[in-house]
Scaffold this motif. Structure first.
Motif, PDB file in Angstrom:
ATOM      1  N   TYR B  34       1.787 -11.031  -2.074  1.00  0.00           N
ATOM      2  CA  TYR B  34       2.403  -9.706  -2.156  1.00  0.00           C
ATOM      3  C   TYR B  34       1.701  -8.693  -1.253  1.00  0.00           C
ATOM      4  O   TYR B  34       2.353  -7.825  -0.660  1.00  0.00           O
ATOM      5  CB  TYR B  34       2.433  -9.219  -3.613  1.00  0.00           C
ATOM      6  CG  TYR B  34       3.449  -9.951  -4.441  1.00  0.00           C
ATOM      7  CD1 TYR B  34       3.056 -10.890  -5.383  1.00  0.00           C
ATOM      8  CD2 TYR B  34       4.815  -9.727  -4.258  1.00  0.00           C
ATOM      9  CE1 TYR B  34       3.997 -11.586  -6.130  1.00  0.00           C
ATOM     10  CE2 TYR B  34       5.759 -10.422  -4.998  1.00  0.00           C
ATOM     11  CZ  TYR B  34       5.347 -11.354  -5.924  1.00  0.00           C
ATOM     12  OH  TYR B  34       6.278 -12.047  -6.655  1.00  0.00           O
ATOM     13  N   ALA B  35       0.372  -8.809  -1.129  1.00  0.00           N
ATOM     14  CA  ALA B  35      -0.384  -7.897  -0.266  1.00  0.00           C
ATOM     15  C   ALA B  35       0.034  -8.084   1.192  1.00  0.00           C
ATOM     16  O   ALA B  35       0.242  -7.105   1.924  1.00  0.00           O
ATOM     17  CB  ALA B  35      -1.882  -8.136  -0.418  1.00  0.00           C
ATOM     18  N   ARG B  37       2.845  -9.349   2.274  1.00  0.00           N
ATOM     19  CA  ARG B  37       4.247  -8.912   2.443  1.00  0.00           C
ATOM     20  C   ARG B  37       4.313  -7.393   2.572  1.00  0.00           C
ATOM     21  O   ARG B  37       5.013  -6.863   3.438  1.00  0.00           O
ATOM     22  CB  ARG B  37       5.072  -9.355   1.230  1.00  0.00           C
ATOM     23  CG  ARG B  37       6.565  -9.316   1.489  1.00  0.00           C
ATOM     24  CD  ARG B  37       7.293 -10.127   0.489  1.00  0.00           C
ATOM     25  NE  ARG B  37       7.529  -9.414  -0.734  1.00  0.00           N
ATOM     26  CZ  ARG B  37       8.401  -9.796  -1.652  1.00  0.00           C
ATOM     27  NH1 ARG B  37       9.100 -10.895  -1.488  1.00  0.00           N
ATOM     28  NH2 ARG B  37       8.545  -9.116  -2.755  1.00  0.00           N
ATOM     29  N   TYR B  38       3.534  -6.711   1.746  1.00  0.00           N
ATOM     30  CA  TYR B  38       3.525  -5.236   1.774  1.00  0.00           C
ATOM     31  C   TYR B  38       2.991  -4.739   3.101  1.00  0.00           C
ATOM     32  O   TYR B  38       3.536  -3.796   3.692  1.00  0.00           O
ATOM     33  CB  TYR B  38       2.696  -4.700   0.604  1.00  0.00           C
ATOM     34  CG  TYR B  38       2.892  -3.241   0.353  1.00  0.00           C
ATOM     35  CD1 TYR B  38       1.920  -2.313   0.738  1.00  0.00           C
ATOM     36  CD2 TYR B  38       4.047  -2.771  -0.262  1.00  0.00           C
ATOM     37  CE1 TYR B  38       2.094  -0.963   0.516  1.00  0.00           C
ATOM     38  CE2 TYR B  38       4.229  -1.417  -0.489  1.00  0.00           C
ATOM     39  CZ  TYR B  38       3.252  -0.515  -0.097  1.00  0.00           C
ATOM     40  OH  TYR B  38       3.442   0.820  -0.316  1.00  0.00           O
ATOM     41  N   ALA B  39       1.905  -5.372   3.565  1.00  0.00           N
ATOM     42  CA  ALA B  39       1.303  -4.973   4.845  1.00  0.00           C
ATOM     43  C   ALA B  39       2.281  -5.213   5.993  1.00  0.00           C
ATOM     44  O   ALA B  39       2.388  -4.402   6.916  1.00  0.00           O
ATOM     45  CB  ALA B  39       0.002  -5.743   5.082  1.00  0.00           C
ATOM     46  N   THR B  40       3.013  -6.309   5.938  1.00  0.00           N
ATOM     47  CA  THR B  40       3.956  -6.642   7.012  1.00  0.00           C
ATOM     48  C   THR B  40       5.127  -5.662   7.022  1.00  0.00           C
ATOM     49  O   THR B  40       5.555  -5.197   8.081  1.00  0.00           O
ATOM     50  CB  THR B  40       4.456  -8.086   6.850  1.00  0.00           C
ATOM     51  OG1 THR B  40       3.329  -8.965   6.831  1.00  0.00           O
ATOM     52  CG2 THR B  40       5.374  -8.491   7.995  1.00  0.00           C
ATOM     53  N   VAL B  41       5.630  -5.344   5.839  1.00  0.00           N
ATOM     54  CA  VAL B  41       6.758  -4.409   5.733  1.00  0.00           C
ATOM     55  C   VAL B  41       6.360  -3.025   6.250  1.00  0.00           C
ATOM     56  O   VAL B  41       7.159  -2.321   6.859  1.00  0.00           O
ATOM     57  CB  VAL B  41       7.238  -4.350   4.262  1.00  0.00           C
ATOM     58  CG1 VAL B  41       8.076  -3.108   3.998  1.00  0.00           C
ATOM     59  CG2 VAL B  41       8.013  -5.602   3.903  1.00  0.00           C
ATOM     60  N   ASN B  42       5.113  -2.637   6.004  1.00  0.00           N
ATOM     61  CA  ASN B  42       4.633  -1.306   6.384  1.00  0.00           C
ATOM     62  C   ASN B  42       3.935  -1.251   7.738  1.00  0.00           C
ATOM     63  O   ASN B  42       3.385  -0.207   8.102  1.00  0.00           O
ATOM     64  CB  ASN B  42       3.679  -0.778   5.305  1.00  0.00           C
ATOM     65  CG  ASN B  42       4.425  -0.384   4.052  1.00  0.00           C
ATOM     66  OD1 ASN B  42       5.100   0.632   3.987  1.00  0.00           O
ATOM     67  ND2 ASN B  42       4.322  -1.237   3.049  1.00  0.00           N
ATOM     68  N   CYS B 101      -7.094  -8.768   1.040  1.00  0.00           N
ATOM     69  CA  CYS B 101      -5.864  -8.136   0.514  1.00  0.00           C
ATOM     70  C   CYS B 101      -6.004  -6.612   0.530  1.00  0.00           C
ATOM     71  O   CYS B 101      -5.041  -5.895   0.827  1.00  0.00           O
ATOM     72  CB  CYS B 101      -5.580  -8.587  -0.928  1.00  0.00           C
ATOM     73  SG  CYS B 101      -5.046 -10.295  -1.050  1.00  0.00           S
ATOM     74  N   ASN B 105      -4.259  -3.602   3.677  1.00  0.00           N
ATOM     75  CA  ASN B 105      -3.404  -2.513   3.220  1.00  0.00           C
ATOM     76  C   ASN B 105      -4.070  -1.143   3.312  1.00  0.00           C
ATOM     77  O   ASN B 105      -3.542  -0.165   2.795  1.00  0.00           O
ATOM     78  CB  ASN B 105      -2.939  -2.784   1.777  1.00  0.00           C
ATOM     79  CG  ASN B 105      -1.792  -3.768   1.742  1.00  0.00           C
ATOM     80  OD1 ASN B 105      -0.687  -3.472   2.189  1.00  0.00           O
ATOM     81  ND2 ASN B 105      -2.070  -4.961   1.257  1.00  0.00           N
ATOM     82  N   TYR B 108      -2.249   0.265   8.394  1.00  0.00           N
ATOM     83  CA  TYR B 108      -1.120  -0.617   8.749  1.00  0.00           C
ATOM     84  C   TYR B 108      -0.981  -0.730  10.258  1.00  0.00           C
ATOM     85  O   TYR B 108      -0.221  -0.005  10.901  1.00  0.00           O
ATOM     86  CB  TYR B 108       0.172  -0.096   8.109  1.00  0.00           C
ATOM     87  CG  TYR B 108       0.093  -0.095   6.603  1.00  0.00           C
ATOM     88  CD1 TYR B 108       0.114   1.094   5.878  1.00  0.00           C
ATOM     89  CD2 TYR B 108      -0.044  -1.301   5.907  1.00  0.00           C
ATOM     90  CE1 TYR B 108       0.010   1.075   4.491  1.00  0.00           C
ATOM     91  CE2 TYR B 108      -0.147  -1.319   4.528  1.00  0.00           C
ATOM     92  CZ  TYR B 108      -0.125  -0.130   3.833  1.00  0.00           C
ATOM     93  OH  TYR B 108      -0.224  -0.147   2.463  1.00  0.00           O
ATOM     94  N   ASP B 127      -0.511  -8.958   8.336  1.00  0.00           N
ATOM     95  CA  ASP B 127      -1.854  -8.979   7.712  1.00  0.00           C
ATOM     96  C   ASP B 127      -2.861  -9.226   8.830  1.00  0.00           C
ATOM     97  O   ASP B 127      -3.105 -10.365   9.230  1.00  0.00           O
ATOM     98  CB  ASP B 127      -1.945 -10.069   6.632  1.00  0.00           C
ATOM     99  CG  ASP B 127      -1.437 -11.427   7.093  1.00  0.00           C
ATOM    100  OD1 ASP B 127      -2.127 -12.433   6.848  1.00  0.00           O
ATOM    101  OD2 ASP B 127      -0.357 -11.500   7.715  1.00  0.00           O
TER     102      ASP B 127
END
Lengths: 286, 203
Positions: B34-35, B37-42, B101, B105, B108, B127
């Motif tokens: 999830y970390a 994925r969040y970093a990639t999205v942002n 992780c 984050n 970015y 990431d």
């Protein structure tokens, strides 16, 4: 006191079966399969852990395990690449499991029966085989055939009961247990709401519960320190499997977790476990 | 944990502790998923880099994914034959992944230009800081430091993956250069935090 113990044991048997049936009835087909797979892998891990702890994981055991593992997984890989055989694969596994389940129940219920064990189990196997067959292969249910198999299984249970040397009042719990299964199968065969996943979930989940309760009972009576450790082991291994399963849901087609949780491979693990947990003394004829 | 636990596959208590450590590692990998994925999205815009701006991308995708998987299997094999290192390895690797992780984050960074991110359960491209491909082999080198062949093997792997991720434009140079320093810090912290497991290596 023995009668009281038997009575309490019987109540636990029927209560656990009833609770499991109620729980399964609320599950969707996918949820039923998931429950079987997830709790099943935990059950397998725990059984291997206690085999290891009991010093039984000898070179002979490991040789037997790996031979079985490679043979069964070769079949599983074939089914995985030929999905048209998946239902047959389920059928074979569940038939083996039904035998495993009822022979384990004989042990859990401390039932002495010898030759006639096979008679009762054969009767139930015939009925389970027919109902699973109808559900899995979308066959047309034939009432005359169903009634015939129903009669055979009831007759088998009666024959088994009449042949017992033990006081028969102590065996009533087992008779009622068999009859509950027969009744359930009758309902399941007629109902379109109950499919093969619900039927397998009932006996599989009940099997797990029975074993956990059995060892809980032994530890609580004789070894309180061991009981705490036992509970820790149960909880840890279930948590471990839940974590692995969660990873599987994130990426079902990659990594080694698919070899644990993909249904084709799960049934392979089931067959390996059934074979490795056979107790020759339970299956003797005389 | 029993501080005198014997690290042997014949010891069921040791097996129990390994399952505990694997469970923690499993949880950390889910957090990592999830970390990442969040970093990639942002992920924001790419930045200039001394090497990436002056070196053309080389297709290192095989090494980046399959090479890493092979190294993973080697690590597992070593763990099986040298179990006294296993518990500390699992706990310190879990700590390293968890630290990463957090780091990925904090800022970015944009995915480097021309990068074709490896998509897997472990990484999705955004990431970046710091490089896991560099950090994990270096951690293994630190843990197996006493065994010279393994020390050099993992140091070589660290350099190989460090060069690979830069050539393939999977990471910025700073992601790779910073990785060993952060890893060393995590390792030292782990020797204190997981003292019982570290003590097993010393015995």
């Amino acid at each position: 006191m023995y009668r009281l113990t038997q009575f309490i044991n019987a109540q636990m048997l029927w209560v656990t079966l009833g609770i499991t049936a109620i729980f399964v009835s609320f599950l969707s087909e996918m949820a039923a399969l998931t429950a079987v797979v997830v709790f099943g892998q935990a059950h397998f891990f725990i059984s291997y852990f206690y085999t290891h702890k009991g010093g039984k994981m000898t070179p002979k055991y490991l040789k037997k395990f790996f031979t079985t593992f490679f043979l069964v997984f070769a079949c599983a890989l074939y089914v995985f690449t030929h999905p048209q055989y998946f239902n047959l694969w389920i059928y074979i596994t569940m038939m083996a499991f039904v035998v495993h389940y009822f022979f384990d129940e004989y042990k859990l219920q401390a039932t002495e029966a010898v030759v006639s064990k096979y008679i009762a189990v054969s009767g139930l196997l015939v009925l389970y085989g027919y109902v699973f067959g109808v559900k899995l292969f979308d066959a047309q249910l034939s009432m005359p055939v169903l009634v015939s198999f129903f009669s055979i299984s009831v007759a088998a249970v009666i024959v088994w009961y009449l042949r017992q040397r033990s006081p028969r009042s102590f065996l009533l719990q087992t008779v009622i247990f068999f009859l509950l299964h027969i009744s359930f199968l009758l309902v399941a065969s007629i109902s379109s709401e109950i499919n093969e996943y619900h039927i397998s979930a009932l006996i599989v989940l009940h099997h797990y519960i029975r074993w956990y309760a059995y060892y809980y009972d032994i530890f609580s009576k004789h070894d309180h320190v061991g009981l705490e450790r036992y509970i820790d082991v149960i909880l840890l291994f279930h948590l471990f499997v839940f974590v692995l399963y969660y990873q599987y849901t994130l990426n079902p087609s990659a990594g080694f977790v698919q070899f644990l949780f993909n249904p084709v491979f799960f049934y392979a693990w089931t067959l390996v476990h059934i074979y490795m947990s056979v107790r020759p003394s339970d299956y003797r004829l005389l | 944990m029993n501080t005198h636990l014997q690290a042997s596959w014949n010891n069921s208590e040791f097996v129990y502790e390994v399952v505990k450590a694997l469970t923690l590692m499993g949880v950390v990998l889910i957090v990592n998923y999830y970390a990442v994925r969040y970093a990639t999205v942002n992920a924001s815009l790419p930045v200039a880099d001394l090497f990436l701006s002056n070196i053309d991308r080389v297709d290192t995708s095989w090494l980046d994914y399959t090479g890493a998987m092979i190294l993973q299997y080697i690590v597992i094999l070593i763990a099986l034959v040298r179990p006294k290192y296993l518990l500390f390895f699992l706990y310190s690797a879990s700590l390293l992944i968890l630290t990463r992780c957090i780091f990925i984050n904090l800022t970015y960074l944009g995915i480097p230009p021309e990068a074709i991110p490896t998509q897997s359960f472990f990484t999705q491209g955004g990431d970046l800081f710091f490089s896991g491909h560099t950090a994990l082999p270096f951690l293994a080198a630190l843990i197996y430091w006493e065994i010279r062949k393994l020390r050099y093997f993992f140091l070589l792997a660290t350099i190989l993956f460090g060069v690979e991720v830069i050539l393939g434009h999977h990471h910025y140079t700073i992601d790779v250069v910073a990785a060993p320093f952060i890893t060393y810090g995590v390792y030292v912290f782990a020797t204190k935090f997981f003292a019982s497991q570290y003590a097993m290596i010393q015995r």
